[in-house]
Design a protein around this motif. Structure first.
Motif, PDB file in Angstrom:
ATOM      1  N   THR A  26       0.831  -1.206   0.000  1.00  0.00           N
ATOM      2  CA  THR A  26       0.000   0.000   0.000  1.00  0.00           C
ATOM      3  C   THR A  26       0.861   1.248   0.000  1.00  0.00           C
ATOM      4  OG1 THR A  26      -1.759  -1.171   1.166  1.00  0.00           O
ATOM      5  CG2 THR A  26      -1.858   1.221   1.195  1.00  0.00           C
ATOM      6  N   LYS A  27       1.904   1.262   0.809  1.00  0.00           N
ATOM      7  CA  LYS A  27       2.793   2.422   0.859  1.00  0.00           C
ATOM      8  C   LYS A  27       3.440   2.677  -0.500  1.00  0.00           C
ATOM      9  CE  LYS A  27       5.241   2.883   4.830  1.00  0.00           C
ATOM     10  NZ  LYS A  27       6.065   2.449   5.972  1.00  0.00           N
ATOM     11  N   ALA A  28       3.898   1.623  -1.168  1.00  0.00           N
ATOM     12  CA  ALA A  28       4.551   1.778  -2.465  1.00  0.00           C
ATOM     13  C   ALA A  28       3.567   2.257  -3.533  1.00  0.00           C
ATOM     14  CB  ALA A  28       5.188   0.460  -2.890  1.00  0.00           C
ATOM     15  N   LEU A  29       2.350   1.681  -3.550  1.00  0.00           N
ATOM     16  CA  LEU A  29       1.348   2.097  -4.532  1.00  0.00           C
ATOM     17  C   LEU A  29       0.944   3.546  -4.322  1.00  0.00           C
ATOM     18  CD1 LEU A  29      -0.916  -1.079  -4.622  1.00  0.00           C
ATOM     19  CD2 LEU A  29       0.574  -0.267  -6.446  1.00  0.00           C
ATOM     20  N   LEU A  30       0.808   3.944  -3.085  1.00  0.00           N
ATOM     21  CA  LEU A  30       0.445   5.326  -2.766  1.00  0.00           C
ATOM     22  C   LEU A  30       1.575   6.280  -3.146  1.00  0.00           C
ATOM     23  CD1 LEU A  30      -1.842   6.989  -1.521  1.00  0.00           C
ATOM     24  CD2 LEU A  30      -0.760   6.672   0.690  1.00  0.00           C
ATOM     25  N   ALA A  57       0.035   5.275  -7.983  1.00  0.00           N
ATOM     26  CA  ALA A  57      -0.794   4.260  -8.645  1.00  0.00           C
ATOM     27  C   ALA A  57      -2.180   4.163  -8.020  1.00  0.00           C
ATOM     28  CB  ALA A  57      -0.110   2.902  -8.604  1.00  0.00           C
ATOM     29  N   ILE A  58      -2.305   4.526  -6.746  1.00  0.00           N
ATOM     30  CA  ILE A  58      -3.600   4.550  -6.073  1.00  0.00           C
ATOM     31  C   ILE A  58      -3.782   5.911  -5.416  1.00  0.00           C
ATOM     32  CG2 ILE A  58      -3.641   2.062  -5.647  1.00  0.00           C
ATOM     33  CD1 ILE A  58      -2.920   2.628  -2.716  1.00  0.00           C
ATOM     34  N   ALA A  59      -5.023   6.222  -5.127  1.00  0.00           N
ATOM     35  CA  ALA A  59      -5.339   7.477  -4.446  1.00  0.00           C
ATOM     36  C   ALA A  59      -6.382   7.199  -3.370  1.00  0.00           C
ATOM     37  CB  ALA A  59      -5.881   8.500  -5.438  1.00  0.00           C
ATOM     38  N   ALA A  60      -6.335   7.968  -2.328  1.00  0.00           N
ATOM     39  CA  ALA A  60      -7.360   7.873  -1.286  1.00  0.00           C
ATOM     40  C   ALA A  60      -8.664   8.442  -1.826  1.00  0.00           C
ATOM     41  CB  ALA A  60      -6.930   8.648  -0.052  1.00  0.00           C
ATOM     42  N   ASP A  61      -9.767   7.818  -1.418  1.00  0.00           N
ATOM     43  CA  ASP A  61     -11.056   8.366  -1.823  1.00  0.00           C
ATOM     44  C   ASP A  61     -11.286   9.684  -1.085  1.00  0.00           C
ATOM     45  OD1 ASP A  61     -12.912   7.986   0.617  1.00  0.00           O
ATOM     46  OD2 ASP A  61     -12.004   6.016   0.384  1.00  0.00           O
ATOM     47  N   PRO A  62     -12.198  10.517  -1.565  1.00  0.00           N
ATOM     48  CA  PRO A  62     -12.411  11.836  -0.954  1.00  0.00           C
ATOM     49  C   PRO A  62     -12.776  11.820   0.526  1.00  0.00           C
ATOM     50  CG  PRO A  62     -13.491  11.727  -3.087  1.00  0.00           C
ATOM     51  CD  PRO A  62     -13.005  10.338  -2.774  1.00  0.00           C
ATOM     52  N   LEU A  63     -13.338  10.702   1.016  1.00  0.00           N
ATOM     53  CA  LEU A  63     -13.733  10.607   2.420  1.00  0.00           C
ATOM     54  C   LEU A  63     -12.648   9.984   3.299  1.00  0.00           C
ATOM     55  CD1 LEU A  63     -17.393   9.356   1.843  1.00  0.00           C
ATOM     56  CD2 LEU A  63     -16.620  11.693   2.323  1.00  0.00           C
ATOM     57  N   ASP A  64     -11.509   9.628   2.703  1.00  0.00           N
ATOM     58  CA  ASP A  64     -10.419   8.945   3.419  1.00  0.00           C
ATOM     59  C   ASP A  64     -10.885   7.660   4.082  1.00  0.00           C
ATOM     60  OD1 ASP A  64      -8.205  10.518   2.777  1.00  0.00           O
ATOM     61  OD2 ASP A  64      -8.730  11.987   4.313  1.00  0.00           O
ATOM     62  N   LEU A  65     -11.731   6.918   3.373  1.00  0.00           N
ATOM     63  CA  LEU A  65     -12.201   5.635   3.873  1.00  0.00           C
ATOM     64  C   LEU A  65     -11.476   4.465   3.211  1.00  0.00           C
ATOM     65  CD1 LEU A  65     -16.045   6.317   3.960  1.00  0.00           C
ATOM     66  CD2 LEU A  65     -14.464   6.225   5.891  1.00  0.00           C
ATOM     67  N   GLY A  66     -10.630   4.757   2.244  1.00  0.00           N
ATOM     68  CA  GLY A  66      -9.915   3.700   1.544  1.00  0.00           C
ATOM     69  C   GLY A  66      -9.394   4.171   0.211  1.00  0.00           C
ATOM     70  N   ILE A  67      -9.377   3.256  -0.753  1.00  0.00           N
ATOM     71  CA  ILE A  67      -8.844   3.508  -2.087  1.00  0.00           C
ATOM     72  C   ILE A  67      -9.967   3.972  -3.002  1.00  0.00           C
ATOM     73  CG2 ILE A  67      -7.745   2.408  -4.082  1.00  0.00           C
ATOM     74  CD1 ILE A  67      -6.419   0.466  -2.054  1.00  0.00           C
ATOM     75  N   GLU A  68      -9.696   4.983  -3.811  1.00  0.00           N
ATOM     76  CA  GLU A  68     -10.717   5.470  -4.738  1.00  0.00           C
ATOM     77  C   GLU A  68     -10.854   4.513  -5.910  1.00  0.00           C
ATOM     78  OE1 GLU A  68     -12.280   9.471  -6.960  1.00  0.00           O
ATOM     79  OE2 GLU A  68     -10.334   9.518  -5.982  1.00  0.00           O
ATOM     80  N   VAL A  69     -12.080   4.105  -6.174  1.00  0.00           N
ATOM     81  CA  VAL A  69     -12.393   3.196  -7.276  1.00  0.00           C
ATOM     82  C   VAL A  69     -13.594   3.732  -8.041  1.00  0.00           C
ATOM     83  CG1 VAL A  69     -11.499   1.137  -6.116  1.00  0.00           C
ATOM     84  CG2 VAL A  69     -13.907   1.732  -5.861  1.00  0.00           C
ATOM     85  N   ASP A  70     -13.768   3.219  -9.271  1.00  0.00           N
ATOM     86  CA  ASP A  70     -14.971   3.577 -10.024  1.00  0.00           C
ATOM     87  C   ASP A  70     -16.052   2.523  -9.762  1.00  0.00           C
ATOM     88  OD1 ASP A  70     -14.362   1.364 -11.605  1.00  0.00           O
ATOM     89  OD2 ASP A  70     -13.999   2.514 -13.433  1.00  0.00           O
ATOM     90  N   ALA A  71     -17.158   2.621 -10.470  1.00  0.00           N
ATOM     91  CA  ALA A  71     -18.294   1.718 -10.229  1.00  0.00           C
ATOM     92  C   ALA A  71     -17.980   0.261 -10.557  1.00  0.00           C
ATOM     93  CB  ALA A  71     -19.504   2.179 -11.037  1.00  0.00           C
ATOM     94  N   GLN A  72     -16.955   0.008 -11.368  1.00  0.00           N
ATOM     95  CA  GLN A  72     -16.553  -1.357 -11.703  1.00  0.00           C
ATOM     96  C   GLN A  72     -15.357  -1.831 -10.876  1.00  0.00           C
ATOM     97  OE1 GLN A  72     -17.215   0.936 -14.395  1.00  0.00           O
ATOM     98  NE2 GLN A  72     -19.273   0.097 -14.197  1.00  0.00           N
ATOM     99  N   CYS A  73     -15.011  -1.103  -9.841  1.00  0.00           N
ATOM    100  CA  CYS A  73     -13.915  -1.429  -8.917  1.00  0.00           C
ATOM    101  C   CYS A  73     -12.528  -1.194  -9.497  1.00  0.00           C
ATOM    102  CB  CYS A  73     -14.019  -2.858  -8.378  1.00  0.00           C
ATOM    103  SG  CYS A  73     -15.509  -3.129  -7.393  1.00  0.00           S
ATOM    104  N   HIS A  74     -12.409  -0.490 -10.633  1.00  0.00           N
ATOM    105  CA  HIS A  74     -11.096  -0.092 -11.132  1.00  0.00           C
ATOM    106  C   HIS A  74     -10.510   0.929 -10.165  1.00  0.00           C
ATOM    107  CE1 HIS A  74     -12.808  -1.210 -15.139  1.00  0.00           C
ATOM    108  NE2 HIS A  74     -11.605  -1.725 -15.267  1.00  0.00           N
ATOM    109  N   VAL A  75      -9.221   0.810  -9.896  1.00  0.00           N
ATOM    110  CA  VAL A  75      -8.549   1.746  -9.004  1.00  0.00           C
ATOM    111  C   VAL A  75      -8.277   3.054  -9.754  1.00  0.00           C
ATOM    112  CG1 VAL A  75      -6.382   2.160  -7.775  1.00  0.00           C
ATOM    113  CG2 VAL A  75      -7.531  -0.051  -7.584  1.00  0.00           C
TER     114      VAL A  75
END
Length: 106
Positions: free
Chosen positions: A27-31, A35-53
């Motif tokens: 997770t640290k390396a991806l962040l 490659a990944i971003a936190a969702d706007p609510l800081d509840l996890g990883i931001e994904v689209d409706a099909q679970c793409h990161v």
């Protein structure tokens, strides 16, 4: 307001999904790489409706997916086994091109 002296506190709010406090190397390396971003609510990883990161630059990664509690920022209630099972089933159907397979009995 009341004050109580305690010896321990147990956090029963669920998964700590604040990526800024992640301690696992992946997770640290991806962040760090964006490659990944936190969702706007800081509840996890931001994904689209099909679970793409979604990457830090806002683009969708076509081959990187996330399911489960780390998608709460998008799907909100994804902590119980039936919710995660549904996400896994839907993603497996898309990845295998088995859109014709029904999810009855999940």
């Amino acid at each position: 307001m009341q004050t109580a002296r305690v010896h321990r506190i147990v956090n029963c709010t669920g998964v700590d999904a604040d990526l800024r406090r992640a301690d696992d190397p992946l997770t640290k390396a991806l962040l760090a790489s964006g490659a990944i971003a936190a969702d706007p609510l800081d509840l996890g990883i931001e994904v689209d409706a099909q679970c793409h990161v979604r990457a830090a630059n806002g683009s969708i990664h076509p081959e990187l997916y996330c399911i489960g509690p780390m998608t709460r920022g998008t799907f909100w209630e994804v902590t119980a086994v039936p919710d995660i099972r549904r996400q896994a089933w839907d993603l497996a159907r898309r990845l295998s091109n088995a859109h014709w397979v029904e999810g009855d009995g999940l």
